[in-house]
Design a protein around this motif. Structure first.
Motif, PDB file in Angstrom:
ATOM      1  N   ILE A 164       0.816  -1.229   0.123  1.00  0.00           N
ATOM      2  CA  ILE A 164      -0.011  -0.094   0.117  1.00  0.00           C
ATOM      3  C   ILE A 164       0.784   1.260   0.020  1.00  0.00           C
ATOM      4  N   GLY A 165       0.266   2.378  -0.344  1.00  0.00           N
ATOM      5  CA  GLY A 165       0.980   3.635  -0.275  1.00  0.00           C
ATOM      6  C   GLY A 165       2.005   3.728  -1.651  1.00  0.00           C
ATOM      7  N   GLU A 166       2.982   4.556  -1.091  1.00  0.00           N
ATOM      8  CA  GLU A 166       3.937   5.149  -2.138  1.00  0.00           C
ATOM      9  C   GLU A 166       4.996   3.790  -2.541  1.00  0.00           C
TER      10      GLU A 166
ATOM     11  N   ASP B  88       4.161   1.697  -7.554  1.00  0.00           N
ATOM     12  CA  ASP B  88       4.310   2.327  -8.638  1.00  0.00           C
ATOM     13  C   ASP B  88       3.053   3.361  -8.913  1.00  0.00           C
ATOM     14  N   VAL B  89       2.807   4.122  -8.238  1.00  0.00           N
ATOM     15  CA  VAL B  89       1.827   4.916  -8.165  1.00  0.00           C
ATOM     16  C   VAL B  89       2.364   6.251  -7.584  1.00  0.00           C
ATOM     17  N   ALA B  90       2.210   7.348  -8.467  1.00  0.00           N
ATOM     18  CA  ALA B  90       2.651   8.550  -8.047  1.00  0.00           C
ATOM     19  C   ALA B  90       1.710   9.905  -8.391  1.00  0.00           C
ATOM     20  N   GLY B  91       1.073  10.508  -7.313  1.00  0.00           N
ATOM     21  CA  GLY B  91       0.018  11.449  -7.670  1.00  0.00           C
ATOM     22  C   GLY B  91       0.641  12.904  -7.814  1.00  0.00           C
ATOM     23  N   GLN B  92      -0.123  13.553  -8.293  1.00  0.00           N
ATOM     24  CA  GLN B  92       0.160  15.161  -8.496  1.00  0.00           C
ATOM     25  C   GLN B  92       0.295  15.800  -7.069  1.00  0.00           C
ATOM     26  N   LEU B  93       0.807  17.050  -7.177  1.00  0.00           N
ATOM     27  CA  LEU B  93       0.902  17.910  -5.933  1.00  0.00           C
ATOM     28  C   LEU B  93      -0.629  18.461  -5.730  1.00  0.00           C
ATOM     29  N   GLY B  94      -0.881  18.457  -4.273  1.00  0.00           N
ATOM     30  CA  GLY B  94      -2.103  19.038  -4.025  1.00  0.00           C
ATOM     31  C   GLY B  94      -2.983  18.072  -3.378  1.00  0.00           C
ATOM     32  N   GLY B  95      -2.447  17.244  -2.558  1.00  0.00           N
ATOM     33  CA  GLY B  95      -3.472  16.042  -1.569  1.00  0.00           C
ATOM     34  C   GLY B  95      -3.572  14.885  -2.467  1.00  0.00           C
ATOM     35  N   PHE B  96      -3.109  14.572  -3.381  1.00  0.00           N
ATOM     36  CA  PHE B  96      -3.236  13.406  -4.267  1.00  0.00           C
ATOM     37  C   PHE B  96      -2.353  12.337  -3.750  1.00  0.00           C
ATOM     38  N   ASN B  97      -1.331  12.561  -3.076  1.00  0.00           N
ATOM     39  CA  ASN B  97      -0.578  11.247  -2.561  1.00  0.00           C
ATOM     40  C   ASN B  97      -1.027  10.701  -1.038  1.00  0.00           C
ATOM     41  N   ILE B  98      -1.389  11.834  -0.186  1.00  0.00           N
ATOM     42  CA  ILE B  98      -1.994  11.643   1.101  1.00  0.00           C
ATOM     43  C   ILE B  98      -3.369  10.714   0.677  1.00  0.00           C
ATOM     44  N   HIS B  99      -3.937  11.223  -0.219  1.00  0.00           N
ATOM     45  CA  HIS B  99      -5.308  10.737  -0.639  1.00  0.00           C
ATOM     46  C   HIS B  99      -5.111   9.248  -0.897  1.00  0.00           C
ATOM     47  N   TRP B 100      -4.068   8.918  -1.737  1.00  0.00           N
ATOM     48  CA  TRP B 100      -3.577   7.777  -2.349  1.00  0.00           C
ATOM     49  C   TRP B 100      -3.318   6.735  -0.996  1.00  0.00           C
ATOM     50  N   ALA B 101      -2.543   7.547  -0.257  1.00  0.00           N
ATOM     51  CA  ALA B 101      -1.885   6.549   0.832  1.00  0.00           C
ATOM     52  C   ALA B 101      -3.031   5.980   1.874  1.00  0.00           C
ATOM     53  N   ILE B 102      -4.239   6.905   1.835  1.00  0.00           N
ATOM     54  CA  ILE B 102      -5.264   6.338   2.923  1.00  0.00           C
ATOM     55  C   ILE B 102      -6.165   5.492   1.933  1.00  0.00           C
ATOM     56  N   ALA B 103      -6.376   5.872   0.807  1.00  0.00           N
ATOM     57  CA  ALA B 103      -7.393   5.032  -0.191  1.00  0.00           C
ATOM     58  C   ALA B 103      -6.795   3.682  -0.369  1.00  0.00           C
ATOM     59  N   SER B 104      -5.535   3.536  -0.656  1.00  0.00           N
ATOM     60  CA  SER B 104      -4.942   2.150  -0.644  1.00  0.00           C
ATOM     61  C   SER B 104      -4.852   1.349   0.596  1.00  0.00           C
ATOM     62  N   ALA B 105      -4.930   2.130   1.659  1.00  0.00           N
ATOM     63  CA  ALA B 105      -4.885   1.209   2.873  1.00  0.00           C
ATOM     64  C   ALA B 105      -6.593   0.790   3.268  1.00  0.00           C
ATOM     65  N   MET B 106      -7.425   1.643   3.003  1.00  0.00           N
ATOM     66  CA  MET B 106      -8.588   1.263   3.047  1.00  0.00           C
ATOM     67  C   MET B 106      -9.037   0.391   2.314  1.00  0.00           C
ATOM     68  N   ALA B 107      -8.436   0.050   0.900  1.00  0.00           N
ATOM     69  CA  ALA B 107      -9.046  -1.045   0.132  1.00  0.00           C
ATOM     70  C   ALA B 107      -8.459  -2.399   0.332  1.00  0.00           C
ATOM     71  N   LEU B 108      -7.324  -2.524   1.268  1.00  0.00           N
ATOM     72  CA  LEU B 108      -7.035  -3.777   1.838  1.00  0.00           C
ATOM     73  C   LEU B 108      -8.056  -4.718   2.117  1.00  0.00           C
ATOM     74  N   ASP B 109      -7.905  -6.109   2.000  1.00  0.00           N
ATOM     75  CA  ASP B 109      -8.699  -7.130   2.160  1.00  0.00           C
ATOM     76  C   ASP B 109      -8.304  -7.989   3.374  1.00  0.00           C
ATOM     77  N   LEU B 110      -8.043  -7.603   4.529  1.00  0.00           N
ATOM     78  CA  LEU B 110      -7.366  -8.488   5.403  1.00  0.00           C
ATOM     79  C   LEU B 110      -8.173  -9.195   6.468  1.00  0.00           C
ATOM     80  N   ASP B 111      -9.640  -9.267   6.111  1.00  0.00           N
ATOM     81  CA  ASP B 111     -10.598  -9.959   6.928  1.00  0.00           C
ATOM     82  C   ASP B 111     -10.784 -11.259   6.949  1.00  0.00           C
ATOM     83  N   LYS B 112     -10.081 -11.937   5.914  1.00  0.00           N
ATOM     84  CA  LYS B 112     -10.083 -13.541   5.732  1.00  0.00           C
ATOM     85  C   LYS B 112      -8.840 -14.024   5.947  1.00  0.00           C
ATOM     86  N   LEU B 113      -8.700 -14.792   6.900  1.00  0.00           N
ATOM     87  CA  LEU B 113      -7.604 -15.657   7.227  1.00  0.00           C
ATOM     88  C   LEU B 113      -7.247 -17.158   6.610  1.00  0.00           C
TER      89      LEU B 113
END
Length: 391
Positions: A361-363, A366-391
């Protein structure tokens, strides 16, 4: 000791991923090699954390896999980011180019997230923890660190990229991914100043800032240019650096909101004795006008300029070209471009396609966002997309 999830990195992505896993009832260990969490987030946005942008869209991200970010962004919108900030008891302000900043220092954002994280009994964070090695034995991941060895059912790599090494950034996550068979797209500096050749007279104009429209490789940005003693900087250049490669010319519309040809023609008809410099100084910094006149053939009254000469002057002003020699060093970059090849990672779950229960997840990707909030948004969005609930 064994955990359901081991997360490498206590930056924005790692903290959010930990909260999500804990909400699902999983035990979580976060290993951070710095002495405190989210050092990069703490200084972002001038210390006030540009946490998202109202214009978040997949086209605002650079990746060899252009569609990779779509799924995570569809599940985490700017409105979701705003709600998170409000739920943490914080407020925001909207600035130029739809950039959203906190009204209080980013440390309060970090503290609020940590409070949520450490509110779960099944959570442990270990700082100053250097990763020595990682391996997978049967179904368990084994992480050897300077603070001991740990076992986990799932391993999440949230270590970021090599930009900002002064904050402890490194390529360790990419090295771990490579160990598990992943292809690494060599990281290069991004959101970084562009360097001009040493003999370029532009550097004599260091300190000048002005609004421009800059274009490179069919990508255009409308923002401020800052001329430095080494070359070009400012938000418009940081964004252009995402798309620039060696040998590319950058074109600048120096006076983007008007047609200078029409202005000069009109002034020539009304007050023909006025000098070209006097006209241009209404729109451009005086020092820059003096430099520009050397490119335009000198100063003279408008009555001495033919229609074709005015056309030529307008063309130079609205399509002023510069050829940078290179990008600034990665230590001066806000992020890196490149990282773990996203064709080998699920865009929906962020799980490795090569190794089960390994996530990125995160940086580090191979994902690089434009200046202006794009990279922090991606950092959170990618973490929120994790599918960790199934073992």
């Amino acid at each position: 000791m064994k955990y359901n999830v081991i997360i490498l990195g206590a930056g924005t992505s790692g903290i959010i991923a930990g909260i999500q896993a804990l909400r699902n009832g999983l035990s979580v260990l976060i290993l951070e090699h710095n002495d405190r969490p989210a050092k990069k987030l703490a200084i972002s946005g001038g210390g006030y954390c540009n946490f998202t942008n109202r214009n978040i869209h997949h086209t605002g991200y650079f990746s060899d896999n252009k569609h990779f970010v779509k799924s995570a962004l569809a599940s985490w919108s700017p409105e979701d980011a705003i709600n998170l900030v409000h739920n943490l008891g914080l407020q925001y302000i909207e600035k130029e180019h739809s950039r959203l900043f906190l009204t209080e220092p980013a440390k309060k954002f970090i503290d609020a997230l940590l409070k949520r994280l450490t509110g779960f009994k099944k959570c442990k964070i270990i700082y100053n923890s250097k990763i020595i090695s990682t391996a997978k034995d049967n179904k368990l991941f084994i992480v050897k660190t300077s603070n001991g060895n740990f076992h986990g059912d799932k391993l999440v790599i949230a270590t970021g990229g090599p930009a900002c090494s002064k904050l402890g950034a490194s390529s360790v996550g990419m090295k771990i991914a490579k160990q598990f068979g992943h292809n690494i797209i060599s990281p290069i500096p991004a959101l970084v100043p562009l360097i001009l050749k040493g003999n370029d007279k532009m550097t004599d104009l260091a300190g000048i800032a002005m609004p421009v429209v800059a274009t490179c490789n069919n990508v255009e940005f409308d923002d401020h240019l800052l001329i430095t003693h080494k070359g070009l900087s400012g938000p418009v250049i940081l964004n252009i650096s995402l798309y620039w490669k060696e040998g590319d010319t950058v074109s600048f519309n120096l006076i983007p909101k008007i047609n200078i040809r029409d202005i000069l023609t009109d002034i020539k008809n009304k007050t023909p004795k006025i000098k070209l410099s006097s006209c241009l100084e209404k729109y451009l910094p005086n020092r820059f006008v003096k430099f520009l006149l050397t490119q335009l053939g000198g100063d003279s009254p408008l009555q001495n300029l033919s229609h074709k000469k005015i056309e030529d002057i307008a063309k130079i002003i609205h399509d002023f070209k510069l050829l940078p020699s290179k990008v600034g060093p990665i230590d001066t970059a806000e992020i890196s471009r490149g990282g773990i090849d996203t064709f080998e990672v699920s865009s929906k779950t962020l799980e490795s396609r090569l190794c089960k229960n390994l996530f990125f997840i995160g940086e580090v990707l191979d994902v690089a966002g434009q200046l202006g909030g794009f990279n922090i948004h991606w950092a959170i969005a990618s973490a929120m997309a994790l599918d960790l609930d199934k073992l």
